[in-house]
Design a protein around this motif. Structure first.
Motif, PDB file in Angstrom:
ATOM      1  N   TRP A  99      38.853  25.825  21.048  1.00 12.85           N
ATOM      2  CA  TRP A  99      40.135  25.575  21.725  1.00 12.85           C
ATOM      3  C   TRP A  99      39.874  24.762  22.979  1.00 12.85           C
ATOM      4  O   TRP A  99      38.893  25.001  23.691  1.00 12.85           O
ATOM      5  CB  TRP A  99      40.812  26.893  22.096  1.00 12.85           C
ATOM      6  CG  TRP A  99      41.276  27.680  20.916  1.00 12.85           C
ATOM      7  CD1 TRP A  99      40.688  28.780  20.368  1.00 12.85           C
ATOM      8  CD2 TRP A  99      42.428  27.406  20.113  1.00 12.85           C
ATOM      9  NE1 TRP A  99      41.398  29.199  19.274  1.00 12.85           N
ATOM     10  CE2 TRP A  99      42.481  28.372  19.092  1.00 12.85           C
ATOM     11  CE3 TRP A  99      43.419  26.433  20.158  1.00 12.85           C
ATOM     12  CZ2 TRP A  99      43.472  28.414  18.132  1.00 12.85           C
ATOM     13  CZ3 TRP A  99      44.421  26.462  19.203  1.00 12.85           C
ATOM     14  CH2 TRP A  99      44.443  27.443  18.201  1.00 12.85           C
ATOM     15  N   ASP A 100      40.759  23.853  23.292  1.00  8.79           N
ATOM     16  CA  ASP A 100      40.589  23.022  24.486  1.00  8.79           C
ATOM     17  C   ASP A 100      40.539  23.861  25.761  1.00  8.79           C
ATOM     18  O   ASP A 100      39.871  23.501  26.724  1.00  8.79           O
ATOM     19  CB  ASP A 100      41.662  21.939  24.571  1.00  8.79           C
ATOM     20  CG  ASP A 100      43.090  22.474  24.636  1.00  8.79           C
ATOM     21  OD1 ASP A 100      43.327  23.684  24.419  1.00  8.79           O
ATOM     22  OD2 ASP A 100      44.000  21.651  24.896  1.00  8.79           O
ATOM     23  N   TRP A 101      41.200  25.011  25.777  1.00  3.42           N
ATOM     24  CA  TRP A 101      41.227  25.864  26.969  1.00  3.42           C
ATOM     25  C   TRP A 101      40.005  26.781  27.081  1.00  3.42           C
ATOM     26  O   TRP A 101      39.807  27.434  28.099  1.00  3.42           O
ATOM     27  CB  TRP A 101      42.500  26.704  27.009  1.00  3.42           C
ATOM     28  CG  TRP A 101      42.854  27.407  25.728  1.00  3.42           C
ATOM     29  CD1 TRP A 101      43.778  26.993  24.794  1.00  3.42           C
ATOM     30  CD2 TRP A 101      42.318  28.634  25.222  1.00  3.42           C
ATOM     31  NE1 TRP A 101      43.844  27.890  23.752  1.00  3.42           N
ATOM     32  CE2 TRP A 101      42.950  28.907  23.986  1.00  3.42           C
ATOM     33  CE3 TRP A 101      41.361  29.533  25.685  1.00  3.42           C
ATOM     34  CZ2 TRP A 101      42.659  30.027  23.218  1.00  3.42           C
ATOM     35  CZ3 TRP A 101      41.065  30.655  24.924  1.00  3.42           C
ATOM     36  CH2 TRP A 101      41.717  30.882  23.703  1.00  3.42           C
ATOM     37  N   ARG A 161      33.053  25.721  25.211  1.00  6.07           N
ATOM     38  CA  ARG A 161      32.799  24.279  25.264  1.00  6.07           C
ATOM     39  C   ARG A 161      31.495  23.996  25.997  1.00  6.07           C
ATOM     40  O   ARG A 161      30.731  23.114  25.596  1.00  6.07           O
ATOM     41  CB  ARG A 161      33.977  23.554  25.918  1.00  6.07           C
ATOM     42  CG  ARG A 161      35.216  23.531  25.022  1.00  6.07           C
ATOM     43  CD  ARG A 161      36.419  22.948  25.700  1.00  6.07           C
ATOM     44  NE  ARG A 161      36.276  21.499  25.860  1.00  6.07           N
ATOM     45  CZ  ARG A 161      37.175  20.751  26.486  1.00  6.07           C
ATOM     46  NH1 ARG A 161      38.264  21.302  27.018  1.00  6.07           N
ATOM     47  NH2 ARG A 161      36.997  19.460  26.593  1.00  6.07           N
ATOM     48  N   GLU A 218      32.032  16.202  21.391  1.00 11.80           N
ATOM     49  CA  GLU A 218      33.401  16.204  20.903  1.00 11.80           C
ATOM     50  C   GLU A 218      33.680  14.932  20.116  1.00 11.80           C
ATOM     51  O   GLU A 218      33.184  13.862  20.461  1.00 11.80           O
ATOM     52  CB  GLU A 218      34.380  16.352  22.067  1.00 11.80           C
ATOM     53  CG  GLU A 218      34.280  17.711  22.723  1.00 11.80           C
ATOM     54  CD  GLU A 218      35.230  17.916  23.885  1.00 11.80           C
ATOM     55  OE1 GLU A 218      36.121  17.065  24.111  1.00 11.80           O
ATOM     56  OE2 GLU A 218      35.085  18.939  24.569  1.00 11.80           O
ATOM     57  N   THR A 258      41.278  16.294  16.389  1.00 13.95           N
ATOM     58  CA  THR A 258      41.869  17.477  17.007  1.00 13.95           C
ATOM     59  C   THR A 258      42.957  18.004  16.088  1.00 13.95           C
ATOM     60  O   THR A 258      43.437  17.299  15.206  1.00 13.95           O
ATOM     61  CB  THR A 258      42.501  17.148  18.381  1.00 13.95           C
ATOM     62  OG1 THR A 258      43.547  16.211  18.200  1.00 13.95           O
ATOM     63  CG2 THR A 258      41.470  16.617  19.365  1.00 13.95           C
ATOM     64  N   THR A 317      45.194  23.035  21.664  1.00 13.40           N
ATOM     65  CA  THR A 317      44.553  22.042  20.816  1.00 13.40           C
ATOM     66  C   THR A 317      43.164  22.509  20.410  1.00 13.40           C
ATOM     67  O   THR A 317      42.382  22.935  21.257  1.00 13.40           O
ATOM     68  CB  THR A 317      44.457  20.690  21.558  1.00 13.40           C
ATOM     69  OG1 THR A 317      45.783  20.280  21.899  1.00 13.40           O
ATOM     70  CG2 THR A 317      43.788  19.626  20.717  1.00 13.40           C
ATOM     71  N   LEU A 330      39.605  21.399  19.280  1.00 17.10           N
ATOM     72  CA  LEU A 330      38.719  20.245  19.344  1.00 17.10           C
ATOM     73  C   LEU A 330      37.648  20.386  18.277  1.00 17.10           C
ATOM     74  O   LEU A 330      37.124  21.484  18.068  1.00 17.10           O
ATOM     75  CB  LEU A 330      38.059  20.159  20.724  1.00 17.10           C
ATOM     76  CG  LEU A 330      38.990  20.181  21.933  1.00 17.10           C
ATOM     77  CD1 LEU A 330      38.185  20.264  23.212  1.00 17.10           C
ATOM     78  CD2 LEU A 330      39.903  18.970  21.923  1.00 17.10           C
TER      79      LEU A 330
END
Length: 178
Positions: free
Chosen positions: A141-143, A148, A158, A162, A170, A172
């Motif tokens: 998840w982008d959050w 990450r 990355e 998406t 979102t 990724l």
């Protein structure tokens, strides 16, 4: 890191601090804790629902019968404490290119920020490389900045791909050549 196959042909990986191995039924309580402490931004089908599912009994049954928990997503055990703190492994979620598994990991919040996710992921990457995989991918998840960071530390980058969910954020797609 060393890897060995048990008589049941299950993968067992070992690092300096960790043992990655198949789940035991008694450890369903750890899986339940993972489900219970997930971020509220995680979609409902990956969290405990209003009726309390999955129950501890359902997770125990999953360990008994589901190859995903017994071989794909390995229990991460701290060798010094002899406690299971989460999972790490390879899965075929059907979202990536054919023949390219996805790296997946999740650890209990109480052990975050101690390098265990990175250490476990590196062990799985070494095993994947020695098993003949040329590339892996992972979604995040982008959050989810912590995951990450782990993916970046172990060499994932990355991609342009998406999947946008207007409610949950979102997803990724990342990849790593082995």
């Amino acid at each position: 890191m060393s890897a060995e196959a048990t008589p049941a042909r299950a993968v067992v990986l070992e690092t300096e601090r960790l043992l990655l191995r198949p789940w035991r039924v008694a450890e369903a309580v750890v899986q339940r804790e993972l489900w219970a402490e997930r971020d509220p931004r995680v979609p409902p089908h990956r969290r405990i629902d209003a009726d309390g599912h999955p129950t501890l009994a359902e997770l125990e049954d999953s360990i008994r019968t589901n190859q995903l928990w017994s071989t794909g997503l390995l229990a991460v055990e701290r060798k010094a404490a002899h406690d299971v703190i989460g999972y790490c492994g390879l899965v075929d979620s059907g979202r990536g290119p054919d023949g390219e598994p996805e790296l997946a990991f999740e650890l209990l919040r109480r052990v975050w920020r101690q390098g265990y996710a990175t250490e476990a992921a590196l062990a799985v990457l070494d095993w994947a490389r020695s098993s003949g995989y040329e590339r892996l991918w992972a979604t995040v998840w982008d959050w989810n900045t912590a995951s990450r960071r782990v993916l970046a530390k172990v060499g994932f980058t990355e991609t342009e791909r998406t999947e946008v969910d207007p409610v949950y954020g979102t997803t990724l797609f990342t990849t790593r050549r082995l």
